[in-house]
Every structure is written in structure tokens, then in C-alpha cells.
Design a protein around this motif. Structure first.
Motif, short mmCIF file in Angstrom:
data_model
loop_
_atom_site.label_atom_id
_atom_site.label_comp_id
_atom_site.label_asym_id
_atom_site.label_seq_id
_atom_site.Cartn_x
_atom_site.Cartn_y
_atom_site.Cartn_z
N ASN A 1 -25.93 97.49 80.12
CA ASN A 1 -24.91 97.28 78.75
C ASN A 1 -26.22 97.95 78.15
N ALA A 2 -26.92 98.40 77.63
CA ALA A 2 -28.40 98.99 76.69
C ALA A 2 -28.00 99.11 75.58
N PHE A 3 -26.28 100.14 75.71
CA PHE A 3 -26.29 100.68 74.37
C PHE A 3 -24.73 100.49 74.14
N GLY A 4 -24.88 100.25 72.67
CA GLY A 4 -23.44 99.60 72.64
C GLY A 4 -23.16 99.15 71.00
N PRO A 5 -21.85 98.56 70.77
CA PRO A 5 -21.63 98.08 68.89
C PRO A 5 -23.26 97.93 68.94
N HIS A 6 -23.48 97.10 69.26
CA HIS A 6 -25.48 96.94 68.79
C HIS A 6 -26.48 97.87 68.06
N THR A 7 -26.28 99.08 69.41
CA THR A 7 -27.43 100.15 68.59
C THR A 7 -26.30 100.65 67.16
N ASN A 8 -25.64 100.60 67.37
CA ASN A 8 -24.63 101.55 65.44
C ASN A 8 -25.24 100.02 64.63
N ILE A 9 -25.45 99.03 64.72
CA ILE A 9 -25.30 98.30 63.98
C ILE A 9 -26.68 98.24 63.58
N TRP A 10 -28.08 98.67 64.43
CA TRP A 10 -29.02 99.05 64.23
C TRP A 10 -29.10 100.17 62.97
N GLY A 11 -28.20 101.02 63.02
CA GLY A 11 -28.53 102.06 62.91
C GLY A 11 -27.79 102.57 61.21
N VAL A 12 -26.97 101.41 60.98
CA VAL A 12 -25.94 101.04 59.34
C VAL A 12 -27.32 100.30 58.87
N GLY A 13 -28.06 98.87 59.49
CA GLY A 13 -28.53 98.17 59.39
C GLY A 13 -30.09 99.23 58.18
#
Length: 357
Positions: free
Chosen positions: A190-202
Motif C-alpha cells: 500500500n505504498a500509494f493511495g489516498p495518503h499520497t493525494n493528501i501530501w499533494g493537497v497539503g
């Protein structure tokens, strides 16, 4: 090491030109081919300007005659290499997201302007072309985002080498998430997922808040443990890529201290090094909605107070906005002004290469 990453303003005019730069030379050749391709259709579609270029292609502006005889602008993207498979892949992704709100959308030209088989077609036998809606100016509810040029669908069945190659050294260096920077992380479950988008949003929240971005090749930009207070009041040592926003007072950049701790902490959590330290999508939405509502109440109360003041002094005017500091009250008028000045009617961008095309 100074532990102080370098920041630079996002809104800047870069007039440095190098006509001998290989990327510009490739873009100039691409422009020549594109204009030559559209020459037979010149009564209906006309070249106006170069909007930008990079290592893989160039984007140009073309007014197109509609059925009513009026002209409407479209942006046309052309690859430097007509055999670039990634360019055709980008067309496929744009087709897949053709109904996605807030994504740049493919545009359809009148049949007399260009045969539809010749553009926005990943299987076209001729040179691939992307014709897009032109979004230089947009309304408050029409903000368009999205760049799918390097997008790829991650396959869990790939070999380790394929996984690493697919996500590392790809994209703009100052926007890639931590899981793309470390060559071992793509191999995690699960290296990539919604948490990756959260980084971009931040990171985008940080850009919008400060109008600064981090210099990606600065060796001092690295995650650092910063003491923060979590929403439930507990203390935490957060390892974040935004050490200039939170943590020890002397290490927080002076120009950001005027922003509230809660907002700075939320952004720093979004930019946490480890995915499990980032807030979830629902928490991010709830927190944002809650604070917008609180801001609206403060703005409404401030407006009522201002109206009462004007009753005693009818000719009194509000003072100018100090754009170097966050406003005490962020009312609707100020938000509309921001969108008008930076999105709807943004600062003019000249083409530094206009004399060399």
C-alpha cells in the motif's frame, strides 16, 4: 547544514532566455511543424502565441472559428517526438477523465476546422495532437487543474525494478510525495493511495497560503521532527517536510508566524513523511469545512460592526489591505478579489522567447 530550506515566490517573471538551449531548440522545431500542419486549415484556425514548452512538448494558443463565425481559443499540445508513447498515453488518460470536474478537458473542433480523427486520438496514424479547452481565465467555481502527462497505473504485479522505475525521478521534484523520493518505499505494501493525494493537497495548501514553493534541489529540504499539538490536545513529535511552518519558534519562518497554529499544523501534518501521520480525507474535509464556517461567522460579525461604524460616519472608507500579512477577517469580498486578480484576470505573462521563435 542550516536546516532552513530555501523558498522562492511562485509568482515571478523569469525573463532569462537561452536561444541555444536544447529544450527551446526542440520547441521551436515543434512549433514550426505544428504551424505547418495547420496551414491548410488557416481560414478557420489561426496561431496566436506559445503558451509554454518543456522537455517533452509545447503548448500553443489557437483561436478557432465557431459555426456562428466567432472565434474561441483552444490550447494545442504537440510532442517534440512524434513517436512519444507517453504523449499518446496522456491522451488516453484525458479521455478516461473526460467527465471529471476540475480537470482540463479535451476540446472538440468543428469538422471544417480539423478532422476529428487527427487529434485527441491515441491511435491516430499521424502526429499525435491534444486539443484542450483554454483555461487562462476562469470563474470562482470553474478552477481547472490536472496534468496527466506522466501519469501511470501502478501494477502490483510489476517486478521491484519496474515499480521503482515507474515512480522515482518522475514529475516535478518539488511536488513529488516522500514515497516517490525513497527508492525502497515503492516496494512497501500500500505504498500509494489516498495518503499520497493528501501530501499533494497539503503542498498546494501551503503554496496557496504563502505564494511560496520550496527549492527542490536544496539539500536542506528534508523531513525534520517538529513538536506539534494534535487536534485532541495531545503532544506529538511530527516528522514533516514543512519544518518552516511548525515546531521550534526560532525555526518557523517569520513571514508565516502570522498564520494560525491550527492551519499551519494541519498543512504540516498533510506533509508528514510517513503516510500514517497524515490526516485522512474525511478529517481534512471536516476541518476545512469547520474553519470556513467559523471564518464566515467572524466575517459576518466584522461586517455588522463596520456597518454600525458607517452609520455615524457615512463617508468613512475601509483601509487598504496589507497583502504582506494574513487578514484578520477573510470575507467573501477578499476571496473574490484573490480569484479575480490571480485566476480570473491574472498578471500578464510575457513570452521571454518571443523574439527567437
Amino acid at each position: 547544514m542550516s536546516l532552513q530550506p530555501q523558498l522562492r515566490p511562485i509568482l515571478r517573471q523569469n525573463n532569462a532566455v537561452d536561444p541555444d538551449d536544447p529544450t527551446f531548440q526542440a520547441a521551436r522545431e515543434t512549433l514550426y511543424r505544428t504551424r505547418e500542419f495547420f496551414q491548410p486549415y488557416s481560414p478557420y484556425i489561426k496561431f496566436r502565441a506559445v503558451l509554454g514548452f518543456g522537455s517533452s512538448g509545447a503548448v500553443t494558443l489557437w483561436p478557432v472559428m465557431s459555426h456562428s463565425g466567432r472565434f474561441q481559443d483552444v490550447a494545442i499540445k504537440t510532442p517534440h517526438d512524434e513517436n512519444d508513447d507517453l504523449f499518446r498515453q496522456e491522451i488516453q488518460w484525458m479521455e478516461k477523465f473526460s467527465s471529471a470536474e476540475h480537470f482540463i478537458q479535451l476540446a472538440r473542433l468543428p469538422s471544417y476546422a480539423l478532422n476529428s480523427a487527427l487529434y485527441n486520438n491515441s491511435k491516430s496514424e499521424g502526429p499525435p495532437l491534444i486539443v484542450m479547452k483554454y483555461a487562462e481565465r476562469c470563474e470562482l467555481n470553474e478552477l481547472l487543474l490536472g496534468d496527466l502527462g506522466l501519469m501511470t497505473e501502478f501494477d502490483l504485479d510489476w517486478t521491484d525494478e519496474e515499480k521503482i522505475a515507474a515512480v522515482t525521478d518522475i514529475g516535478r521534484p518539488n511536488y513529488v510525495a516522500p514515497e516517490q523520493r525513497d527508492r525502497e518505499r515503492p516496494l512497501r505494501e500500500n505504498a500509494f493511495g489516498p495518503h499520497t493525494n493528501i501530501w499533494g493537497v497539503g503542498l498546494l495548501m501551503y503554496n496557496a497560503l504563502t505564494l511560496y514553493q520550496v527549492v527542490a534541489d536544496d539539500g536542506d529540504w528534508a523531513p525534520r521532527a517538529c513538536p506539534i499539538t494534535m487536534p485532541d490536545g495531545s503532544a506529538k513529535n511530527l516528522v514533516t517536510w514543512a519544518p518552516f511552518l511548525v515546531g521550534r519558534e526560532e525555526l518557523v519562518y517569520d513571514e508565516f508566524k502570522a498564520y494560525g497554529d491550527d492551519l499551519r499544523t494541519l498543512i504540516a501534518r498533510c506533509m508528514a513523511d510517513e503516510p500514517e501521520d497524515r490526516p485522512g480525507l474525511q478529517e481534512l474535509l471536516d476541518t476545512t469545512t469547520k474553519n470556513i464556517a467559523a471564518g464566515d461567522r467572524i466575517a459576518a460579525a466584522a461586517q455588522e460592526g463596520w456597518e454600525r461604524q458607517k452609520e455615524g460616519y457615512p463617508g468613512r472608507r475601509e483601509g487598504p489591505v496589507d497583502v504582506s500579512r494574513p487578514p484578520e477577517v477573510e470575507d467573501d469580498d477578499l476571496v473574490r478579489r484573490f480569484f479575480r486578480e490571480y485566476l480570473n484576470d491574472p498578471p500578464a505573462r510575457g513570452d521571454p522567447y518571443r523574439d527567437y521563435w
